[in-house]
Motif scaffolding. Structure first.
Motif, PDB file in Angstrom:
ATOM      1  N   GLU A 125       0.798  -1.226   0.000  1.00 23.94           N
ATOM      2  CA  GLU A 125       0.000   0.000   0.000  1.00 23.94           C
ATOM      3  C   GLU A 125       0.836   1.284   0.000  1.00 23.94           C
ATOM      4  N   LYS A 126       1.918   1.281   0.775  1.00 26.04           N
ATOM      5  CA  LYS A 126       2.732   2.494   0.881  1.00 26.04           C
ATOM      6  C   LYS A 126       3.291   2.909  -0.492  1.00 26.04           C
ATOM      7  N   GLU A 127       3.704   1.892  -1.242  1.00 26.68           N
ATOM      8  CA  GLU A 127       4.247   2.195  -2.569  1.00 26.68           C
ATOM      9  C   GLU A 127       3.146   2.678  -3.524  1.00 26.68           C
ATOM     10  N   ILE A 155       0.511   4.516  -2.839  1.00 25.07           N
ATOM     11  CA  ILE A 155       0.209   5.936  -2.621  1.00 25.07           C
ATOM     12  C   ILE A 155       1.303   6.804  -3.258  1.00 25.07           C
ATOM     13  N   THR A 156       2.562   6.408  -3.062  1.00 22.90           N
ATOM     14  CA  THR A 156       3.671   7.160  -3.677  1.00 22.90           C
ATOM     15  C   THR A 156       3.514   7.188  -5.197  1.00 22.90           C
ATOM     16  N   LYS A 166      -7.086   7.423  -1.256  1.00 21.61           N
ATOM     17  CA  LYS A 166      -7.349   6.630  -0.048  1.00 21.61           C
ATOM     18  C   LYS A 166      -8.686   5.919  -0.153  1.00 21.61           C
ATOM     19  N   THR A 221       6.153  -5.211  -7.642  1.00 19.74           N
ATOM     20  CA  THR A 221       7.155  -4.196  -7.290  1.00 19.74           C
ATOM     21  C   THR A 221       8.323  -4.259  -8.283  1.00 19.74           C
TER      22      THR A 221
END
Ligand code: ADP
Length: 187
Positions: free
Chosen positions: A117-119, A121-122, A142, A171
């Motif tokens: 998830e963190k990637e 959003i970036t 979000k 990734t």
């Protein structure tokens, strides 16, 4: 070959589908792209869908099901196609199965592109600087992630039971991801 590419917003569904289009000589059908185009053209479909897209909510099942129903019977779908962003709910998945059955075809494989998830959003915030998508702002991003998470499990279960679901690590660079997809497809 009939494929479905699924994954969270920002996983690279569109990018990977476009690469597969060249490799497999089949077409890509993206419900998101069709809806954005309808909004740009100001058509009835666009007017009906606009509010949902801007806020990052799913448009009603019957709207997207109708899009797919009309699209996949066109001659350029004869060789097969890649569904990008459809189905997103079990109701849509059941409708797709029915539509395909009526034309004597079946979904061959579902590729799930997995990205933390963190990637995501970036990636999406970076994309917002390049493309001008109304839903690439933090609030809508979000919400899209939440909507995806809510619907994802049931859809994963649906396709797992059918034995056609393949997970791919999304990734790294786009070429690496493409290689992983080709490997699970055996191409
Ligand atoms: P992303 O996966 O990054 O959200 P898409 O282009 O696939 O990008 O979808 C953008 C928006 O289009 C979604 O947030 C939703 O409003 C709408 N949409 C696309 N496909 C569907 C679908 N199958 N069912 C409902 N809404 C959809």
């Amino acid at each position: 070959m009939i494929l479905m590419v699924m994954g969270p917003p920002g996983a690279g569904k569109g990018t990977q589908s476009k690469t597969l289009v060249d490799t497999l000589s089949i077409i890509q059908i993206s419900t998101g792209e069709i809806l954005r185009e309808a909004i740009n053209n100001g058509s009835r479909l666009g007017l009906d869908a606009q509010e949902y897209l801007t806020t990052g909510n799913l448009v009603p099942d019957e709207l997207v099901i109708k899009i797919i129903e009309e699209r996949i019977v066109l001659p350029d779908c004869q060789n097969g196609f890649i569904l990008d962003g459809f189905p997103r709910t079990v109701e849509q998945a059941i409708a797709l199965e029915e539509i395909l059955k009526n034309i004597g075809r079946t979904l061959d494989k579902v590729i799930f592109i997995d990205v933390p998830e963190k990637e995501l959003i970036t990636r999406l915030l970076k994309r917002s600087e390049i493309e001008n998508r109304a839903d690439d702002n933090l609030t809508a991003i979000k919400n899209r992630l939440d909507v995806f998470k809510k619907k994802m499990e049931a859809l994963i279960e649906y396709y797992n039971k059918k034995g056609i679901l393949k997970f791919v690590d999304g990734t790294g660079g786009t070429e690496d991801v493409n290689k992983r997809i080709c490997k699970v497809l055996g191409i």
